[in-house]
Design a protein around this motif. Structure first.
Motif, PDB file in Angstrom:
ATOM      1  N   ARG A 150     -62.120 -27.964 -21.030  1.00 40.60           N
ATOM      2  CA  ARG A 150     -63.274 -28.044 -21.871  1.00 40.60           C
ATOM      3  C   ARG A 150     -63.165 -29.553 -22.339  1.00 40.60           C
ATOM      4  N   ARG A 151     -64.126 -30.394 -21.799  1.00 44.44           N
ATOM      5  CA  ARG A 151     -64.226 -31.672 -22.464  1.00 44.44           C
ATOM      6  C   ARG A 151     -64.100 -32.047 -24.029  1.00 44.44           C
ATOM      7  N   ARG A 152     -63.046 -33.013 -24.180  1.00 47.55           N
ATOM      8  CA  ARG A 152     -62.987 -33.444 -25.397  1.00 47.55           C
ATOM      9  C   ARG A 152     -62.323 -32.165 -26.275  1.00 47.55           C
ATOM     10  N   ASN A 153     -61.282 -31.579 -25.947  1.00 47.47           N
ATOM     11  CA  ASN A 153     -60.961 -30.145 -26.533  1.00 47.47           C
ATOM     12  C   ASN A 153     -59.345 -30.175 -26.296  1.00 47.47           C
ATOM     13  N   TRP A 154     -58.648 -29.465 -27.080  1.00 48.46           N
ATOM     14  CA  TRP A 154     -57.213 -29.559 -27.248  1.00 48.46           C
ATOM     15  C   TRP A 154     -56.810 -27.800 -27.080  1.00 48.46           C
ATOM     16  N   LEU A 155     -55.484 -27.707 -26.963  1.00 50.24           N
ATOM     17  CA  LEU A 155     -54.743 -26.601 -26.954  1.00 50.24           C
ATOM     18  C   LEU A 155     -53.576 -26.638 -27.840  1.00 50.24           C
ATOM     19  N   ALA A 156     -52.932 -25.497 -28.532  1.00 48.54           N
ATOM     20  CA  ALA A 156     -51.781 -26.017 -29.234  1.00 48.54           C
ATOM     21  C   ALA A 156     -50.541 -24.893 -28.938  1.00 48.54           C
ATOM     22  N   LEU A 157     -49.618 -25.243 -28.719  1.00 48.53           N
ATOM     23  CA  LEU A 157     -48.415 -24.629 -28.388  1.00 48.53           C
ATOM     24  C   LEU A 157     -47.255 -24.516 -29.477  1.00 48.53           C
ATOM     25  N   LEU A 158     -46.754 -23.535 -29.806  1.00 46.94           N
ATOM     26  CA  LEU A 158     -45.869 -23.691 -30.927  1.00 46.94           C
ATOM     27  C   LEU A 158     -44.329 -22.928 -30.157  1.00 46.94           C
ATOM     28  N   THR A 159     -43.310 -23.707 -30.651  1.00 46.22           N
ATOM     29  CA  THR A 159     -41.996 -23.081 -30.452  1.00 46.22           C
ATOM     30  C   THR A 159     -40.932 -23.353 -31.474  1.00 46.22           C
ATOM     31  N   THR A 160     -40.075 -22.317 -31.778  1.00 43.03           N
ATOM     32  CA  THR A 160     -39.255 -22.528 -32.820  1.00 43.03           C
ATOM     33  C   THR A 160     -37.835 -23.204 -32.414  1.00 43.03           C
ATOM     34  N   ASP A 161     -37.855 -23.483 -31.138  1.00 43.57           N
ATOM     35  CA  ASP A 161     -36.846 -24.395 -30.688  1.00 43.57           C
ATOM     36  C   ASP A 161     -37.162 -25.782 -30.826  1.00 43.57           C
ATOM     37  N   VAL A 162     -37.026 -26.433 -31.897  1.00 48.00           N
ATOM     38  CA  VAL A 162     -37.442 -27.609 -32.197  1.00 48.00           C
ATOM     39  C   VAL A 162     -36.644 -28.883 -31.421  1.00 48.00           C
ATOM     40  N   HIS A 163     -35.854 -28.390 -30.636  1.00 46.16           N
ATOM     41  CA  HIS A 163     -35.173 -29.309 -29.919  1.00 46.16           C
ATOM     42  C   HIS A 163     -35.519 -29.492 -28.490  1.00 46.16           C
ATOM     43  N   LEU A 164     -36.479 -28.590 -28.128  1.00 51.09           N
ATOM     44  CA  LEU A 164     -37.056 -28.364 -26.807  1.00 51.09           C
ATOM     45  C   LEU A 164     -38.153 -29.487 -26.503  1.00 51.09           C
ATOM     46  N   PRO A 165     -37.963 -30.300 -25.348  1.00 53.23           N
ATOM     47  CA  PRO A 165     -38.784 -31.236 -25.051  1.00 53.23           C
ATOM     48  C   PRO A 165     -40.167 -30.851 -24.896  1.00 53.23           C
ATOM     49  N   ASP A 166     -41.303 -31.636 -25.320  1.00 51.48           N
ATOM     50  CA  ASP A 166     -42.674 -31.191 -25.206  1.00 51.48           C
ATOM     51  C   ASP A 166     -42.946 -30.822 -23.775  1.00 51.48           C
ATOM     52  N   GLU A 167     -42.541 -31.471 -22.575  1.00 52.55           N
ATOM     53  CA  GLU A 167     -42.806 -30.988 -21.205  1.00 52.55           C
ATOM     54  C   GLU A 167     -42.413 -29.614 -21.110  1.00 52.55           C
ATOM     55  N   GLU A 168     -41.046 -29.402 -21.489  1.00 51.82           N
ATOM     56  CA  GLU A 168     -40.487 -28.179 -21.326  1.00 51.82           C
ATOM     57  C   GLU A 168     -41.200 -26.857 -22.045  1.00 51.82           C
ATOM     58  N   VAL A 169     -41.585 -27.303 -23.161  1.00 52.47           N
ATOM     59  CA  VAL A 169     -42.590 -26.086 -23.967  1.00 52.47           C
ATOM     60  C   VAL A 169     -43.688 -25.691 -23.066  1.00 52.47           C
ATOM     61  N   ILE A 170     -44.466 -26.903 -22.469  1.00 53.75           N
ATOM     62  CA  ILE A 170     -45.363 -26.511 -21.754  1.00 53.75           C
ATOM     63  C   ILE A 170     -45.223 -25.983 -20.184  1.00 53.75           C
ATOM     64  N   ARG A 171     -44.065 -26.209 -19.796  1.00 51.30           N
ATOM     65  CA  ARG A 171     -43.549 -25.567 -18.477  1.00 51.30           C
ATOM     66  C   ARG A 171     -43.055 -24.125 -18.572  1.00 51.30           C
ATOM     67  N   ILE A 172     -42.576 -23.669 -19.551  1.00 47.58           N
ATOM     68  CA  ILE A 172     -41.870 -22.470 -19.949  1.00 47.58           C
ATOM     69  C   ILE A 172     -43.021 -21.586 -20.272  1.00 47.58           C
ATOM     70  N   TYR A 173     -44.049 -22.091 -21.079  1.00 47.63           N
ATOM     71  CA  TYR A 173     -45.138 -21.313 -21.625  1.00 47.63           C
ATOM     72  C   TYR A 173     -46.108 -20.991 -20.193  1.00 47.63           C
ATOM     73  N   GLY A 174     -46.131 -21.736 -19.134  1.00 46.01           N
ATOM     74  CA  GLY A 174     -46.960 -21.661 -18.082  1.00 46.01           C
ATOM     75  C   GLY A 174     -46.457 -20.410 -17.302  1.00 46.01           C
ATOM     76  N   LYS A 175     -45.216 -19.648 -17.406  1.00 47.28           N
ATOM     77  CA  LYS A 175     -44.673 -18.713 -16.761  1.00 47.28           C
ATOM     78  C   LYS A 175     -45.565 -17.728 -17.196  1.00 47.28           C
ATOM     79  N   ARG A 176     -46.232 -17.634 -18.460  1.00 43.63           N
ATOM     80  CA  ARG A 176     -47.056 -16.356 -18.837  1.00 43.63           C
ATOM     81  C   ARG A 176     -47.975 -16.078 -17.819  1.00 43.63           C
ATOM     82  N   TRP A 177     -48.510 -17.141 -17.019  1.00 50.49           N
ATOM     83  CA  TRP A 177     -49.755 -17.020 -16.095  1.00 50.49           C
ATOM     84  C   TRP A 177     -49.156 -15.881 -15.048  1.00 50.49           C
ATOM     85  N   ASP A 178     -48.040 -16.126 -14.449  1.00 50.00           N
ATOM     86  CA  ASP A 178     -47.655 -15.022 -13.506  1.00 50.00           C
ATOM     87  C   ASP A 178     -47.599 -13.441 -14.210  1.00 50.00           C
ATOM     88  N   ILE A 179     -47.349 -13.259 -15.473  1.00 49.53           N
ATOM     89  CA  ILE A 179     -47.579 -11.997 -16.089  1.00 49.53           C
ATOM     90  C   ILE A 179     -49.028 -11.716 -16.120  1.00 49.53           C
TER      91      ILE A 179
END
Length: 228
Positions: free
Chosen positions: A113-142
């Protein structure tokens, strides 16, 4: 008979009690309420989830309460075409001891979507932003897994009933079918089933070091000069 959020916690407890080990629970915006996230956190397991911009769901930031859309407008975004627009530490609420529960929200550019955004939340505040996205991406296989079981293995269509035990048994049988088909597909198509031979090939193709590559280039250059 129960709220879906309560069933989520009960099923999570059953999974943990059965010996399943995991670092994170992944779910989409259907369950991403602060109260539900805090209940999951009480099970000693972190959450990574998608957020939905609901006007009456608030997060604590800089001493104020913000809904998701207002929070996105308030935080400072990265310039240019960065995929990760911003990340911010918020609070979800207080636990029974009165301690505030921190969480990290990562705002990601939505490519669909042009000029739009998504928001991901993690309770592990020490997790790098890129790792948050990578781990959440595993949901697509499910999601693909459930799509295949519903479309081709008749999950939730083969039987009709109100008994929890019947639904549980039916789901287990369908998943067992999927496992058998997945094993057959792996053995007939995937070269990883060749075992040690696959590992040996991987070792041979391992990336060489920069110094070794430079020496090889020098030798090739010397050989070319001699021929010339």
């Amino acid at each position: 008979m129960q709220k879906s959020s309560d069933v989520l916690i009960e099923l999570l407890r059953q999974a943990l009690d059965s010996g399943i080990q995991a670092s994170y629970v992944l779910f989409d915006s259907w369950f991403s309420f602060p109260s539900t996230i805090m209940k999951v956190l009480e099970q000693k397991i972190h959450v990574i989830c998608m957020l939905k911009g609901m006007p009456r769901v608030y997060y604590g930031y800089n001493g104020q309460k913000w809904n998701l859309n207002a929070l996105y407008k308030a935080v400072r975004k990265k310039r240019g075409k960065a995929k990760i627009l911003a990340s911010v530490i918020v609070t979800l609420g207080c636990n029974e001891q009165g301690e505030e529960i921190p969480a990290k929200i990562v705002f990601v550019r939505d490519c669909n979507r042009r000029r739009n955004w998504l928001a991901l939340l993690t309770t592990d505040v020490h997790l790098p932003d890129e790792e948050v996205i990578r781990i959440y991406g595993k949901r697509w296989d499910i999601e693909v897994f459930f799509k295949m079981t519903k479309s081709y293995l008749r999950l939730a269509k083969e039987f009709q009933g109100r008994s929890y035990d019947m639904m549980f048994a039916h789901t287990s049988i369908v998943f067992a079918r999927y496992i058998l088909l997945a094993v057959e597909s792996r053995e007939s198509q995937d070269p990883r089933t060749l075992g040690e031979l696959f590992s040996l090939c991987c070792d041979e193709m391992e990336d060489i070091k920069f110094a070794s590559a430079l020496l090889l280039l020098i030798e090739l250059f010397k050989s070319a000069v001699r021929k010339f």
